[in-house]
Write a protein that holds these residues in place. Structure first.
Motif, PDB file in Angstrom:
ATOM      1  N   ILE A 119       0.332  46.079  23.309  1.00 31.84           N
ATOM      2  CA  ILE A 119      -0.321  47.372  23.042  1.00 31.84           C
ATOM      3  C   ILE A 119       0.562  48.534  23.430  1.00 31.84           C
ATOM      4  O   ILE A 119       0.180  49.694  23.309  1.00 31.84           O
ATOM      5  CB  ILE A 119      -1.696  47.474  23.747  1.00 31.84           C
ATOM      6  CG1 ILE A 119      -1.546  47.406  25.266  1.00 31.84           C
ATOM      7  CG2 ILE A 119      -2.627  46.380  23.260  1.00 31.84           C
ATOM      8  CD1 ILE A 119      -2.871  47.614  26.003  1.00 31.84           C
ATOM      9  N   ARG A 122       3.992  50.264  28.357  1.00 30.33           N
ATOM     10  CA  ARG A 122       3.232  50.212  29.621  1.00 30.33           C
ATOM     11  C   ARG A 122       4.156  50.284  30.849  1.00 30.33           C
ATOM     12  O   ARG A 122       4.209  49.367  31.664  1.00 30.33           O
ATOM     13  CB  ARG A 122       2.352  48.975  29.650  1.00 30.33           C
ATOM     14  CG  ARG A 122       1.373  48.978  28.491  1.00 30.33           C
ATOM     15  CD  ARG A 122       0.395  47.863  28.538  1.00 30.33           C
ATOM     16  NE  ARG A 122      -0.655  48.140  29.525  1.00 30.33           N
ATOM     17  CZ  ARG A 122      -1.638  47.274  29.803  1.00 30.33           C
ATOM     18  NH1 ARG A 122      -1.656  46.111  29.226  1.00 30.33           N
ATOM     19  NH2 ARG A 122      -2.561  47.571  30.697  1.00 30.33           N
ATOM     20  N   ASN A 125       6.132  54.068  35.828  1.00 31.73           N
ATOM     21  CA  ASN A 125       6.834  55.195  36.459  1.00 31.73           C
ATOM     22  C   ASN A 125       5.914  56.068  37.307  1.00 31.73           C
ATOM     23  O   ASN A 125       6.307  56.571  38.371  1.00 31.73           O
ATOM     24  CB  ASN A 125       7.567  56.034  35.402  1.00 31.73           C
ATOM     25  CG  ASN A 125       6.625  56.499  34.282  1.00 31.73           C
ATOM     26  OD1 ASN A 125       5.798  55.720  33.790  1.00 31.73           O
ATOM     27  ND2 ASN A 125       6.713  57.755  33.910  1.00 31.73           N
ATOM     28  N   HIS A 127       3.350  55.019  38.981  1.00 32.88           N
ATOM     29  CA  HIS A 127       3.102  54.264  40.217  1.00 32.88           C
ATOM     30  C   HIS A 127       4.257  54.518  41.190  1.00 32.88           C
ATOM     31  O   HIS A 127       4.046  54.813  42.363  1.00 32.88           O
ATOM     32  CB  HIS A 127       3.032  52.761  39.937  1.00 32.88           C
ATOM     33  CG  HIS A 127       1.988  52.322  38.966  1.00 32.88           C
ATOM     34  ND1 HIS A 127       1.019  51.398  39.268  1.00 32.88           N
ATOM     35  CD2 HIS A 127       1.775  52.650  37.659  1.00 32.88           C
ATOM     36  CE1 HIS A 127       0.234  51.191  38.225  1.00 32.88           C
ATOM     37  NE2 HIS A 127       0.681  51.935  37.233  1.00 32.88           N
ATOM     38  N   SER A 163      -3.707  58.038  34.649  1.00 33.02           N
ATOM     39  CA  SER A 163      -3.452  56.596  34.610  1.00 33.02           C
ATOM     40  C   SER A 163      -4.372  55.838  35.571  1.00 33.02           C
ATOM     41  O   SER A 163      -4.396  56.132  36.774  1.00 33.02           O
ATOM     42  CB  SER A 163      -1.987  56.335  35.006  1.00 33.02           C
ATOM     43  OG  SER A 163      -1.826  55.023  35.496  1.00 33.02           O
ATOM     44  N   GLY A 165      -4.148  52.607  36.470  1.00 33.03           N
ATOM     45  CA  GLY A 165      -3.357  51.780  37.393  1.00 33.03           C
ATOM     46  C   GLY A 165      -2.685  52.598  38.459  1.00 33.03           C
ATOM     47  O   GLY A 165      -2.722  52.249  39.645  1.00 33.03           O
ATOM     48  N   THR A 308     -10.393  53.099  25.307  1.00 33.20           N
ATOM     49  CA  THR A 308      -9.367  52.469  24.469  1.00 33.20           C
ATOM     50  C   THR A 308      -9.625  50.964  24.329  1.00 33.20           C
ATOM     51  O   THR A 308      -9.322  50.370  23.291  1.00 33.20           O
ATOM     52  CB  THR A 308      -7.958  52.719  25.047  1.00 33.20           C
ATOM     53  OG1 THR A 308      -6.999  51.996  24.269  1.00 33.20           O
ATOM     54  CG2 THR A 308      -7.845  52.277  26.495  1.00 33.20           C
ATOM     55  N   ASP A 309     -10.239  50.350  25.348  1.00 35.17           N
ATOM     56  CA  ASP A 309     -10.448  48.895  25.311  1.00 35.17           C
ATOM     57  C   ASP A 309     -11.507  48.487  24.302  1.00 35.17           C
ATOM     58  O   ASP A 309     -11.636  47.306  23.984  1.00 35.17           O
ATOM     59  CB  ASP A 309     -10.825  48.364  26.693  1.00 35.17           C
ATOM     60  CG  ASP A 309      -9.682  48.514  27.683  1.00 35.17           C
ATOM     61  OD1 ASP A 309      -9.927  48.434  28.892  1.00 35.17           O
ATOM     62  OD2 ASP A 309      -8.548  48.749  27.231  1.00 35.17           O
ATOM     63  N   ARG A 375      -8.129  42.469  23.537  1.00 35.19           N
ATOM     64  CA  ARG A 375      -9.186  43.190  22.811  1.00 35.19           C
ATOM     65  C   ARG A 375      -9.011  43.052  21.297  1.00 35.19           C
ATOM     66  O   ARG A 375      -9.979  43.200  20.547  1.00 35.19           O
ATOM     67  CB  ARG A 375      -9.234  44.656  23.223  1.00 35.19           C
ATOM     68  CG  ARG A 375      -9.351  44.885  24.715  1.00 35.19           C
ATOM     69  CD  ARG A 375     -10.579  44.235  25.366  1.00 35.19           C
ATOM     70  NE  ARG A 375     -10.511  44.450  26.826  1.00 35.19           N
ATOM     71  CZ  ARG A 375     -11.371  43.997  27.714  1.00 35.19           C
ATOM     72  NH1 ARG A 375     -12.376  43.298  27.300  1.00 35.19           N
ATOM     73  NH2 ARG A 375     -11.233  44.223  28.990  1.00 35.19           N
TER      74      ARG A 375
END
Ligand code: EPZ
Length: 422
Positions: A119, A122, A125, A127, A163, A165, A308-309, A375
């Protein structure tokens, strides 16, 4: 490899109970490292990603027991290794939470850069920017992130994108930093709030989770606790979409309706009927599909926008709506890999950059298709349940990552679905 054989055209009817949130669980399991004492996490979904993350924690020395009804006891006191190898990180992207947890508890961690996936690229950066802001020395050599810090200190960290995450990972590392950390433009997803609540149960001092600004006041020690994971709003949304796509009528139990506002709104805009109720102890939604659905526009956005999922399962539904629908994917740069597979079933979709134009057709027809990611697999299953004839959905290992007992739950709703191990 395994595949699903699905004979479509049967309306889903009956009741389904939603499992615990995958994306909350994948952050809460590493978060236990910060407690430094055993913790109990309840209502975990028994899915492949939870098994992989359990193996990663055991590899670094944690002692974990997981029973069949999703109750996990994690004892982190035996942890004596601080690296997540490429072999582990490549199996499961969310292994990046080990970075924040290990750095927060031990002041050191090394993590193989989790690869991209179907997807998008990903990167992590944001983090790494967050860990450096907290005072960690972070270097990337040969695809490995090496992070260490004598002492982490509070900082104000602005996230260029909200973000999920990065928000959670920075929260993890900041829990035991000296001073206060402020995350600006933080993600507001329900699982961000759930992880913050879990950390606060362990003695962290986090305020503002669920808003754009999260404040974390560092504490010198944390402790064990017991905590249940929230229901998975993406699993719930997938069942809502499947019910509408098959012109069915289902009741979805164990959900938090506010987490599904955007999904409910867009399904009602399509012509579905959705009513919310509660039986005194928990909420449920009744979802009914109408006759031919109306075309709508979808733009994915961070929570509380349309998730988005659910873009991919929703697109499967819109292939059969009356008129042209437009789906814009604003979160990931490459989340349309389900489109060629839907075309095999008779869908009429054109992709131009981040926008797909879907010209509704009367019906879809069974075909041989393959899941390219979690998904996308869900989208193909929704399409197969609604299509005329038999569909074979290959590579359902992707689906196993995020949906607990998926075929059992669908069969209980009247779907004609069979799992075949090749
Ligand atoms: C989490 O991924 C979820 N995964 C995803 O769910 C979900 O789609 C996503 O959040 C958005 O809601 C887990 O929670 C394990 P992001 P995450 O950081 O944290 C870019 C599923 O199907 N970005 O919010 O990786 C990124 O490339 C999965 O359950 C950077 O550029 O998502 C993306 O374009 C799929 N640099 C955007 O931000 C960074 O350092 C949002 O990503 C981090 C992210």
């Amino acid at each position: 490899m395994a595949y699903y054989r699905i004979n479509g055209g049967k309306p889903l009817e009956g009741q389904v109970t939603i499992s615990g949130s995958k994306n909350a669980a994948l952050a809460m399991i590493p978060a236990v490292i910060l407690a430094g004492e055993p913790c109990i996490i309840e209502n975990l979904p028994i899915i492949e990603d939870v098994h992989v993350l359990t193996e990663i924690l055991r590899h670094v020395g944690a002692d974990i027991e997981l029973n069949d009804n999703g109750c996990m006891r994690i004892d982190p006191t035996g942890i004596d290794r601080y690296e997540v190898t490429f072999e582990m990180a490549s199996k499961m992207r969310a292994s990046y939470y080990m970075l924040g947890a290990m750095l927060g508890r031990y002041g050191k961690a090394s993590l193989a850069l989790p690869g991209g996936c179907p997807i998008g690229e990903r990167p992590i950066n944001f983090h790494i920017k967050g860990m450096r802001a907290l005072g960690a020395n972070v270097e990337i050599r040969n695809g490995i992130v090496y992070a260490e810090a004598e002492k982490l200190h509070g900082a104000e960290i602005y996230l260029d994108m909200a973000s999920v995450g990065a928000t959670i990972n920075i929260m993890l590392a900041a829990c035991r930093a000296e001073g206060t950390t402020v995350i600006v433009n933080a993600a507001k997803e329900p699982h961000v709030v759930d992880v913050a609540n879990f950390l606060n149960m362990m003695g962290a001092r986090i305020k503002g989770a669920g808003t754009d600004v999260i404040r974390i006041k560092g504490v010198s020690r944390m402790h064990g606790c017991s905590y249940p994971v929230i229901p998975d709003q993406i699993e719930a949304g997938t069942f809502m979409i499947a019910a509408v796509a098959t012109k069915g009528n289902i009741v979805i139990n164990n959900i938090i309706p506010t987490h599904l506002e955007a999904t409910s709104a867009k399904l009602m805009e399509c012509g579905a009927r959705i009513t919310e109720g509660d039986d005194g102890s928990e909420f449920f939604l009744q979802v009914q599909g109408g006759e031919r659905l109306r075309a709508i526009d979808i733009k994915t956005l961070p929570y509380p926008g349309f998730p988005t999922d659910l873009q991919q399962p929703m697109m499967a539904l819109l292939t059969m709506a009356k008129g042209n629908s437009y789906v814009t994917e604003n979160i990931f740069e490459d989340r349309f890999n389900h489109v060629p597979e839907l075309r095999r079933m008779g869908a009429n979709i054109r992709v131009n950059g981040r926008t797909a134009t879907i010209e509704g057709v009367e019906k879809l027809y069974g075909a041989n298709v393959k899941a390219t990611d979690l998904r996308a697999g869900a989208a193909l299953i929704v399409a197969a349940l609604a299509a005329e004839g038999t569909t074979i959905v290959h590579d359902i290992k992707y689906v196993d990552r995020g949906y607990e007992h998926f075929e059992q739950k669908l069969r209980a709703l009247g779907a004609d679905i069979e799992r075949v191990e090749e």
